[in-house]
Design a protein around this motif. Structure first.
Motif, PDB file in Angstrom:
ATOM      1  N   GLU A   1      -8.089   5.354   0.835  1.00  0.00           N
ATOM      2  CA  GLU A   1      -7.456   6.639   0.573  1.00  0.00           C
ATOM      3  C   GLU A   1      -6.070   6.467  -0.052  1.00  0.00           C
ATOM      4  O   GLU A   1      -5.406   7.461  -0.352  1.00  0.00           O
ATOM      5  CB  GLU A   1      -7.329   7.436   1.886  1.00  0.00           C
ATOM      6  CG  GLU A   1      -8.656   7.751   2.546  1.00  0.00           C
ATOM      7  CD  GLU A   1      -9.547   8.615   1.665  1.00  0.00           C
ATOM      8  OE1 GLU A   1      -9.019   9.556   1.031  1.00  0.00           O
ATOM      9  OE2 GLU A   1     -10.759   8.334   1.587  1.00  0.00           O
ATOM     10  N   GLN A   2      -5.636   5.232  -0.246  1.00  0.00           N
ATOM     11  CA  GLN A   2      -4.298   4.961  -0.758  1.00  0.00           C
ATOM     12  C   GLN A   2      -4.377   4.231  -2.094  1.00  0.00           C
ATOM     13  O   GLN A   2      -5.452   4.085  -2.681  1.00  0.00           O
ATOM     14  CB  GLN A   2      -3.515   4.130   0.270  1.00  0.00           C
ATOM     15  CG  GLN A   2      -3.426   4.769   1.649  1.00  0.00           C
ATOM     16  CD  GLN A   2      -2.596   3.944   2.610  1.00  0.00           C
ATOM     17  OE1 GLN A   2      -1.371   3.965   2.578  1.00  0.00           O
ATOM     18  NE2 GLN A   2      -3.267   3.203   3.484  1.00  0.00           N
ATOM     19  N   PHE A   3      -3.233   3.786  -2.558  1.00  0.00           N
ATOM     20  CA  PHE A   3      -3.143   2.932  -3.734  1.00  0.00           C
ATOM     21  C   PHE A   3      -2.579   1.584  -3.326  1.00  0.00           C
ATOM     22  O   PHE A   3      -1.683   1.501  -2.467  1.00  0.00           O
ATOM     23  CB  PHE A   3      -2.195   3.520  -4.783  1.00  0.00           C
ATOM     24  CG  PHE A   3      -2.753   4.618  -5.636  1.00  0.00           C
ATOM     25  CD1 PHE A   3      -3.610   4.341  -6.692  1.00  0.00           C
ATOM     26  CD2 PHE A   3      -2.399   5.934  -5.402  1.00  0.00           C
ATOM     27  CE1 PHE A   3      -4.104   5.355  -7.494  1.00  0.00           C
ATOM     28  CE2 PHE A   3      -2.877   6.958  -6.203  1.00  0.00           C
ATOM     29  CZ  PHE A   3      -3.738   6.663  -7.247  1.00  0.00           C
ATOM     30  N   SER A   4      -3.060   0.527  -3.963  1.00  0.00           N
ATOM     31  CA  SER A   4      -2.380  -0.766  -3.898  1.00  0.00           C
ATOM     32  C   SER A   4      -1.416  -0.833  -5.078  1.00  0.00           C
ATOM     33  O   SER A   4      -1.820  -0.657  -6.228  1.00  0.00           O
ATOM     34  CB  SER A   4      -3.379  -1.921  -3.974  1.00  0.00           C
ATOM     35  OG  SER A   4      -4.007  -2.110  -2.742  1.00  0.00           O
TER      36      SER A   4
ATOM     37  N   ASN B   1      -7.335   2.224  -3.477  1.00  0.00           N
ATOM     38  CA  ASN B   1      -7.731   1.323  -2.394  1.00  0.00           C
ATOM     39  C   ASN B   1      -7.920   2.168  -1.141  1.00  0.00           C
ATOM     40  O   ASN B   1      -6.953   2.531  -0.477  1.00  0.00           O
ATOM     41  CB  ASN B   1      -6.662   0.250  -2.183  1.00  0.00           C
ATOM     42  CG  ASN B   1      -7.108  -0.841  -1.234  1.00  0.00           C
ATOM     43  OD1 ASN B   1      -8.117  -0.709  -0.547  1.00  0.00           O
ATOM     44  ND2 ASN B   1      -6.354  -1.926  -1.186  1.00  0.00           N
TER      45      ASN B   1
ATOM     46  N   LEU C   1       0.846  -1.193   0.000  1.00  0.00           N
ATOM     47  CA  LEU C   1       0.000   0.000   0.000  1.00  0.00           C
ATOM     48  C   LEU C   1       0.880   1.241   0.000  1.00  0.00           C
ATOM     49  O   LEU C   1       1.829   1.342   0.797  1.00  0.00           O
ATOM     50  CB  LEU C   1      -0.903   0.020   1.234  1.00  0.00           C
ATOM     51  CG  LEU C   1      -2.204  -0.775   1.182  1.00  0.00           C
ATOM     52  CD1 LEU C   1      -2.895  -0.733   2.540  1.00  0.00           C
ATOM     53  CD2 LEU C   1      -3.146  -0.227   0.107  1.00  0.00           C
ATOM     54  N   VAL C   2       0.573   2.182  -0.877  1.00  0.00           N
ATOM     55  CA  VAL C   2       1.342   3.421  -0.937  1.00  0.00           C
ATOM     56  C   VAL C   2       0.406   4.622  -0.773  1.00  0.00           C
ATOM     57  O   VAL C   2      -0.730   4.614  -1.252  1.00  0.00           O
ATOM     58  CB  VAL C   2       2.134   3.557  -2.258  1.00  0.00           C
ATOM     59  CG1 VAL C   2       3.239   2.540  -2.333  1.00  0.00           C
ATOM     60  CG2 VAL C   2       1.230   3.456  -3.466  1.00  0.00           C
ATOM     61  N   ARG C   3       0.921   5.631  -0.084  1.00  0.00           N
ATOM     62  CA  ARG C   3       0.190   6.894   0.058  1.00  0.00           C
ATOM     63  C   ARG C   3       0.852   7.935  -0.829  1.00  0.00           C
ATOM     64  O   ARG C   3       2.087   8.016  -0.892  1.00  0.00           O
ATOM     65  CB  ARG C   3       0.207   7.360   1.518  1.00  0.00           C
ATOM     66  CG  ARG C   3      -0.744   8.525   1.783  1.00  0.00           C
ATOM     67  CD  ARG C   3      -0.915   8.811   3.278  1.00  0.00           C
ATOM     68  NE  ARG C   3       0.286   9.400   3.862  1.00  0.00           N
ATOM     69  CZ  ARG C   3       1.071   8.814   4.737  1.00  0.00           C
ATOM     70  NH1 ARG C   3       0.780   7.585   5.160  1.00  0.00           N
ATOM     71  NH2 ARG C   3       2.140   9.417   5.224  1.00  0.00           N
ATOM     72  N   THR C   4       0.051   8.724  -1.516  1.00  0.00           N
ATOM     73  CA  THR C   4       0.560   9.676  -2.500  1.00  0.00           C
ATOM     74  C   THR C   4       0.158  11.101  -2.137  1.00  0.00           C
ATOM     75  O   THR C   4      -0.773  11.338  -1.360  1.00  0.00           O
ATOM     76  CB  THR C   4       0.028   9.339  -3.905  1.00  0.00           C
ATOM     77  OG1 THR C   4      -1.402   9.327  -3.879  1.00  0.00           O
ATOM     78  CG2 THR C   4       0.533   7.982  -4.361  1.00  0.00           C
TER      79      THR C   4
ATOM     80  N   HIS D   1      -6.379   9.867  -5.441  1.00  0.00           N
ATOM     81  CA  HIS D   1      -6.458   8.989  -6.613  1.00  0.00           C
ATOM     82  C   HIS D   1      -7.634   9.296  -7.534  1.00  0.00           C
ATOM     83  O   HIS D   1      -7.618   8.920  -8.705  1.00  0.00           O
ATOM     84  CB  HIS D   1      -6.467   7.521  -6.208  1.00  0.00           C
ATOM     85  CG  HIS D   1      -7.549   7.120  -5.257  1.00  0.00           C
ATOM     86  ND1 HIS D   1      -8.885   7.235  -5.537  1.00  0.00           N
ATOM     87  CD2 HIS D   1      -7.479   6.565  -4.012  1.00  0.00           C
ATOM     88  CE1 HIS D   1      -9.602   6.757  -4.532  1.00  0.00           C
ATOM     89  NE2 HIS D   1      -8.769   6.358  -3.583  1.00  0.00           N
TER      90      HIS D   1
ATOM     91  N   HIS E   1       4.540   7.386   1.351  1.00  0.00           N
ATOM     92  CA  HIS E   1       4.711   6.306   2.332  1.00  0.00           C
ATOM     93  C   HIS E   1       4.436   4.968   1.666  1.00  0.00           C
ATOM     94  O   HIS E   1       3.539   4.844   0.833  1.00  0.00           O
ATOM     95  CB  HIS E   1       3.742   6.503   3.508  1.00  0.00           C
ATOM     96  CG  HIS E   1       3.850   5.441   4.564  1.00  0.00           C
ATOM     97  ND1 HIS E   1       3.021   4.325   4.586  1.00  0.00           N
ATOM     98  CD2 HIS E   1       4.705   5.297   5.612  1.00  0.00           C
ATOM     99  CE1 HIS E   1       3.350   3.570   5.612  1.00  0.00           C
ATOM    100  NE2 HIS E   1       4.363   4.131   6.246  1.00  0.00           N
TER     101      HIS E   1
ATOM    102  N   PHE F   1       5.328  10.197  -3.916  1.00  0.00           N
ATOM    103  CA  PHE F   1       4.975   9.017  -3.131  1.00  0.00           C
ATOM    104  C   PHE F   1       5.474   9.247  -1.709  1.00  0.00           C
ATOM    105  O   PHE F   1       6.676   9.422  -1.479  1.00  0.00           O
ATOM    106  CB  PHE F   1       5.584   7.757  -3.740  1.00  0.00           C
ATOM    107  CG  PHE F   1       4.953   7.372  -5.047  1.00  0.00           C
ATOM    108  CD1 PHE F   1       3.842   6.558  -5.080  1.00  0.00           C
ATOM    109  CD2 PHE F   1       5.461   7.848  -6.249  1.00  0.00           C
ATOM    110  CE1 PHE F   1       3.243   6.209  -6.275  1.00  0.00           C
ATOM    111  CE2 PHE F   1       4.879   7.507  -7.459  1.00  0.00           C
ATOM    112  CZ  PHE F   1       3.762   6.684  -7.475  1.00  0.00           C
TER     113      PHE F   1
END
Length: 391
Positions: free
Chosen positions: A221-224, A219, A193-196, A200, A262, A260
């Motif tokens: 509030e983040q991205f997978s 995914n 999982l990454v936070r940007t 998104h 986290h 990116f």
């Protein structure tokens, strides 16, 4: 101890096996499910699944979607691009009169929703937990499934007219004569999982690089992240600390979601294309990931497995009880699924081979293909139908 059951038996209580069981229940067909793990064992599994719109329709039909809807993130659009090359394409749900092109949900959340549906109306479905299958023997009369229950001193045997292997392939080594045709890509997938910096906006990204495809799926509030490449390359980026990893990710992906910020816990798994070379004439059928394993590009594999389950349920429901597992009925099922599963394997393999190399001239061809996809509505419609329904 050996017992006979006069109904289908499903090996594997994961999503594909439970979708099959619930569908059979709706048709009035009793079914027994054997699951190796204890109840709720997978609820904490955070692996991201990409559900197609067609899979949503299946879950709605089975009464599961309402229990799942709060846990899913809709994909309103898919942005496709290639690193170091021209050509972009954007697929939009609104262009195809769909509420979403797909949905992202954790494996654990889907299992909770399926189990909740089972608990609400369990009539006709018996689920036995903590009963790992030890052996499966199939002959011209029936299938015999041997398993060990935690509460029994000796292994138990169930004799059934139809055994369905839906456990992702974990029991295949117990089936004599079953052969898999496997192509190892020599690639691994790194996931996390990454936070940007930027939201998104329900857009998923598919980015083709010379090392392999990478995807960012909205995914929560983040991205997978699914970042694929040769094993040596994945070794290198896996060894980076978080700051260096995020920098490498930004370099490979670009600026579309800003910085990116986290990365969560990272995992990885090897990639392969695999299909059954031989199936039984009668009394046993293999579905889902156990029947065919695909590269994760374009998110085809799980949804093909769900379509396997629904097609088999329809086949069983249309068959007289004394013909469950008969060779001619299983042959009809295999024929009904050959086009969808075969094309799924070819489609994902094609994308990997064409979009994951740096040969001279290939980049221009990829750019031309993405440009055509951007300009031609019928091409986008074909791709969306393929991802949504397998057609």
């Amino acid at each position: 101890m050996k017992q006979s059951v006069a109904h289908p038996l499903v090996i594997g209580g994961g999503p594909v096996g439970l979708v099959l069981a619930l569908s059979l229940q709706q048709s009035g067909v009793p079914v027994t499910v054997l699951e190796a793990q204890q109840p709720g064992a997978m609820y904490g599994d955070g692996r991201a699944l990409a559900l197609s719109y067609g899979t949503r329709q299946v879950l709605e039909q089975l009464g599961v979607w309402d229990r799942l809807a709060a846990a899913v993130t809709a994909i309103a659009g898919i942005h496709v691009s290639q690193q170091k090359g021209l050509g972009r394409a954007l697929l939009k749900a609104s262009e195809h009169q769909l509420p979403a092109l797909g949905y992202v949900v954790s494996y654990g959340a889907l299992m909770q929703a399926l189990d909740a549906r089972l608990a609400e109306s369990a009539a006709g479905i018996e689920v036995r937990y903590q009963v790992p299958v030890q052996h499966l023997h199939v002959d011209g009369a029936a299938a015999e499934v041997t398993f060990q229950s935690a509460t029994a001193a000796e292994p138990e045997v169930l004799v059934t007219p139809l055994a369905v292997v839906a456990d992702g392939g974990r029991s295949l080594e117990a089936i004599p004569g079953l052969i898999r045709d496997t192509k190892h890509y020599g690639h691994d997938a790194l996931v996390g999982l990454v936070r940007t910096e930027l939201p998104h906006r329900n857009i998923a990204y598919e980015r083709f690089t010379p090392y392999g495809p990478m995807a960012l799926l909205p995914n929560g509030e983040q991205f997978s992240l699914v970042w694929t490449g040769e094993q040596a390359y994945i070794d290198q980026i896996s060894a980076l600390d978080d700051a260096a990893f995020l920098q490498a990710l930004h370099q490979a992906f670009g600026d579309r979601v800003g910085k990116f910020l986290h990365i969560g816990k990272r995992g990885r798994f090897p990639l392969k294309l695999s299909k059954l070379e031989q199936t039984f004439a009668a009394h046993c059928v293999v579905i889902g990931n156990a029947a065919q394993t695909m590269h994760p590009v374009a998110g085809q594999g799980f949804n093909v497995g769900i379509r396997d389950a629904m097609a088999l349920a329809k086949n069983i429901a249309a068959t007289a009880a004394d013909q469950w597992g008969a060779a001619h009925r299983l042959s009809e099922y295999q024929q009904s699924r050959a086009r969808d599963s075969g094309r799924g394997l070819l489609f994902t393999d094609f994308l990997v081979n064409v979009f994951s190399n740096d040969l001279v001239g290939v980049g221009l061809l990829r750019g031309a293909g993405l440009g055509a996809l951007s300009l031609l509505p019928f091409a986008r419609r074909f791709l969306v139908n393929k991802m949504s329904y397998g057609s």
